[in-house]
Design an enzyme around this catalytic site. Structure first.
Site, PDB file in Angstrom:
ATOM      1  N   HIS A   2       0.855  -1.188   0.000  1.00  0.00           N
ATOM      2  CA  HIS A   2       0.000   0.000   0.000  1.00  0.00           C
ATOM      3  C   HIS A   2       0.892   1.240   0.000  1.00  0.00           C
ATOM      4  O   HIS A   2       2.066   1.185   0.400  1.00  0.00           O
ATOM      5  CB  HIS A   2      -0.889   0.019   1.243  1.00  0.00           C
ATOM      6  CG  HIS A   2      -1.968  -1.014   1.228  1.00  0.00           C
ATOM      7  ND1 HIS A   2      -3.034  -0.976   2.096  1.00  0.00           N
ATOM      8  CD2 HIS A   2      -2.161  -2.110   0.449  1.00  0.00           C
ATOM      9  CE1 HIS A   2      -3.831  -1.995   1.868  1.00  0.00           C
ATOM     10  NE2 HIS A   2      -3.317  -2.707   0.861  1.00  0.00           N
TER      11      HIS A   2
ATOM     12  N   CYS B 163      -2.213  -0.613   7.521  1.00  0.00           N
ATOM     13  CA  CYS B 163      -1.419   0.611   7.463  1.00  0.00           C
ATOM     14  C   CYS B 163      -1.451   1.357   8.793  1.00  0.00           C
ATOM     15  O   CYS B 163      -0.439   1.918   9.218  1.00  0.00           O
ATOM     16  CB  CYS B 163      -1.902   1.490   6.315  1.00  0.00           C
ATOM     17  SG  CYS B 163      -1.569   0.732   4.703  1.00  0.00           S
TER      18      CYS B 163
ATOM     19  N   CYS C 259      -6.066   1.793   6.011  1.00  0.00           N
ATOM     20  CA  CYS C 259      -6.700   0.549   6.450  1.00  0.00           C
ATOM     21  C   CYS C 259      -6.051   0.104   7.769  1.00  0.00           C
ATOM     22  O   CYS C 259      -5.116   0.733   8.264  1.00  0.00           O
ATOM     23  CB  CYS C 259      -6.512  -0.526   5.380  1.00  0.00           C
ATOM     24  SG  CYS C 259      -4.805  -1.089   5.197  1.00  0.00           S
TER      25      CYS C 259
ATOM     26  N   GLU D  51       0.991   3.831   1.894  1.00  0.00           N
ATOM     27  CA  GLU D  51       1.514   4.208   3.209  1.00  0.00           C
ATOM     28  C   GLU D  51       2.721   3.354   3.593  1.00  0.00           C
ATOM     29  O   GLU D  51       3.720   3.870   4.112  1.00  0.00           O
ATOM     30  CB  GLU D  51       0.439   4.029   4.299  1.00  0.00           C
ATOM     31  CG  GLU D  51      -0.808   4.847   4.076  1.00  0.00           C
ATOM     32  CD  GLU D  51      -1.928   4.101   3.372  1.00  0.00           C
ATOM     33  OE1 GLU D  51      -3.093   4.293   3.753  1.00  0.00           O
ATOM     34  OE2 GLU D  51      -1.648   3.328   2.424  1.00  0.00           O
TER      35      GLU D  51
END
Length: 164
Positions: A53, A86, A83, A55
């Site tokens: 992801h 993260c 999410c 992040e």
């Protein structure tokens, strides 16, 4: 001092990179002392890595740059509400603050589906700010998914025509 919108625009440009790679358009940057120390754009599909992801990519880059696994004075700017995966990484990295654009109603762990950072068991507190350039982030997401649905529909239509 540069404002949150300035930095969010930098993250939005990374979201555009993700989109160009047919990834969900999410971008993230980490800022320390008014300098970008980490960048990330969504890439789980192209990297065959479910943890890739934006992040996580930004955290990895920032930690590598400063040669430390902790980022206690840094700020993460991300175009979409993080999410749970993260959010956990943000706490482990000891980020000071998270600024995000659009809400993620299905899996957002900061305010949409849970308030992860407010969990009593955490030994680190992260401050947050939501809604920074949220309209731009949300528009980028919705146009991406509209385009993806249109493409899938075109493929199905072609396949049905070929069967005839």
């Amino acid at each position: 001092m540069v404002d949150d919108e300035y930095w969010m625009r930098q993250a939005l440009s990374l979201a555009e990179e993700a989109k160009e790679n047919n990834e969900v358009p999410v971008g993230a940057i980490i800022v320390l002392n008014n300098e970008i120390i980490g960048k990330g754009s969504n890439s789980p599909i192209t990297s065959c890595d479910p943890t890739a992801h934006a992040e996580i990519q930004a955290i990895r880059a920032a930690c590598k740059k400063i040669q430390n696994y902790r980022l206690p004075e840094a700020v993460l700017y991300v175009t979409l509400e993080p999410c749970s995966m993260c959010a956990g990484a943000i706490v482990h990295a000891r980020l000071k603050r998270v600024v995000y654009g659009a809400l993620e109603p299905k899996s957002g762990a900061i305010e949409s589906q849970s308030n992860f950072f407010e969990s009593s068991f955490l030994n680190h507190k992260v401050t947050t700010k939501s809604g920074v350039l949220a309209d731009l982030s949300a528009t980028k997401m919705s146009s991406f998914f509209q385009n993806r649905r249109r493409q899938k529909k075109e493929i199905r239509t072609r396949q049905q025509e070929e069967k005839k």
